[in-house]
Design a protein around this motif. Structure first.
Motif, short mmCIF file in Angstrom:
data_model
loop_
_atom_site.label_atom_id
_atom_site.label_comp_id
_atom_site.label_asym_id
_atom_site.label_seq_id
_atom_site.Cartn_x
_atom_site.Cartn_y
_atom_site.Cartn_z
N PHE A 94 -8.57 11.86 -0.81
CA PHE A 94 -7.18 11.75 -1.24
C PHE A 94 -6.85 10.27 -1.16
CE2 PHE A 94 -2.82 11.12 0.33
CZ PHE A 94 -2.14 11.49 -0.81
N GLU A 95 -6.25 9.71 -2.22
CA GLU A 95 -5.99 8.28 -2.25
C GLU A 95 -4.68 7.99 -2.97
OE1 GLU A 95 -8.27 4.22 -3.67
OE2 GLU A 95 -8.79 6.09 -4.65
N VAL A 96 -3.93 7.02 -2.45
CA VAL A 96 -2.75 6.51 -3.13
C VAL A 96 -2.81 5.00 -3.09
CG1 VAL A 96 -1.26 8.49 -2.73
CG2 VAL A 96 -1.32 6.67 -1.04
N LYS A 97 -2.21 4.38 -4.11
CA LYS A 97 -2.24 2.92 -4.20
C LYS A 97 -0.83 2.36 -4.25
CE LYS A 97 -6.70 2.72 -6.51
NZ LYS A 97 -7.45 2.30 -7.67
N GLY A 98 -0.71 1.14 -3.74
CA GLY A 98 0.55 0.42 -3.81
C GLY A 98 1.70 1.15 -3.15
N ASN A 99 2.87 1.04 -3.79
CA ASN A 99 4.07 1.62 -3.17
C ASN A 99 4.12 3.14 -3.24
OD1 ASN A 99 4.86 2.06 -5.81
ND2 ASN A 99 6.45 0.49 -5.82
N SER A 100 3.16 3.79 -3.89
CA SER A 100 3.06 5.26 -3.84
C SER A 100 2.82 5.72 -2.40
CB SER A 100 1.93 5.76 -4.73
OG SER A 100 2.20 5.46 -6.07
N PHE A 101 2.28 4.83 -1.59
CA PHE A 101 2.06 5.10 -0.17
C PHE A 101 3.33 5.62 0.50
CE2 PHE A 101 2.40 3.36 4.17
CZ PHE A 101 1.28 3.91 4.77
N PHE A 102 4.47 5.05 0.12
CA PHE A 102 5.73 5.38 0.79
C PHE A 102 6.27 6.76 0.41
CE2 PHE A 102 5.47 0.71 0.55
CZ PHE A 102 5.29 0.49 1.90
N SER A 103 5.65 7.41 -0.56
CA SER A 103 6.01 8.80 -0.88
C SER A 103 5.41 9.77 0.13
CB SER A 103 5.48 9.18 -2.27
OG SER A 103 6.06 8.37 -3.25
#
Length: 185
Positions: free
Chosen positions: A123-132
């Motif tokens: 599972f991976e998120v990048k950039g400001n998607s992290f804050f979701s």
């Protein structure tokens, strides 16, 4: 009679060993120590030396304790670096909390990427998607434009910057770390 029995026994043993490979000629089998297959990591710019920490639960709750925690020393750098937590084998990971350091002078931390690996799944998120996927602690502020977090340091409070899991992260962990797969470990 004893001599005849002994001779017959030796003949059987010698006949049974015929064609066997000597032990010195057998191939050497090497066993490698397996590292954890469940890892939590982030790629971030952390400009000053610090210690990051994650807490994890196995019961689906948000009751994080010092018994289930991992710490990683982070060397300050102007370049993005991977901060990786290798979790113990045979755990049933259900939630994580990230503490982004102990250095009050840290300043801005820029999040480039966040991931959770489970064997060959990720599972991976990048950039400001992290804050979701995380809720910031009360003494933290976020810059969506820079994809960064900064801790607000107050003299009269304990310095403990925390990122709590959002229900979206809990759902992603549940999908990634299916119970039957964890039980197979």
């Amino acid at each position: 009679m004893k001599k005849i029995n002994l001779i017959l026994f030796l003949m059987l043993v010698l006949a049974g060993c015929k064609g066997e490979t000597p032990i010195d000629d057998l191939p050497l089998v090497k066993y490698e120590i397996q590292v954890s297959k469940i890892a939590v990591g982030m790629n971030a710019i952390v400009r000053k030396d610090d210690i990051f920490q994650i807490f994890y639960t196995e019961d689906g709750s948000l009751n994080f304790s010092g018994e289930k925690t991992l710490r990683v020393n982070v060397k300050g750098s102007k370049e993005p670096q991977d901060i990786v937590f290798e979790l113990p084998e045979r755990i049933k990971l259900t939630n994580i909390r990230i503490d982004t350091g102990e250095n009050k002078a840290q300043g801005e931390i820029i999040i480039k990427r966040f991931w959770v690996n489970n064997f060959d799944k990720q599972f991976e998120v990048k950039g400001n998607s992290f804050f979701s996927y995380f809720t910031l602690g009360p003494d933290m502020k976020v810059s969506m434009e820079n994809s960064s977090i900064t801790t607000i340091v107050k003299d009269d409070t304990v310095y403990d910057p925390m990122l709590y899991p959002d229900p979206k992260l809990t759902a992603e962990l549940k999908k990634l770390l299916k119970q039957e797969q964890v039980d197979e470990l």
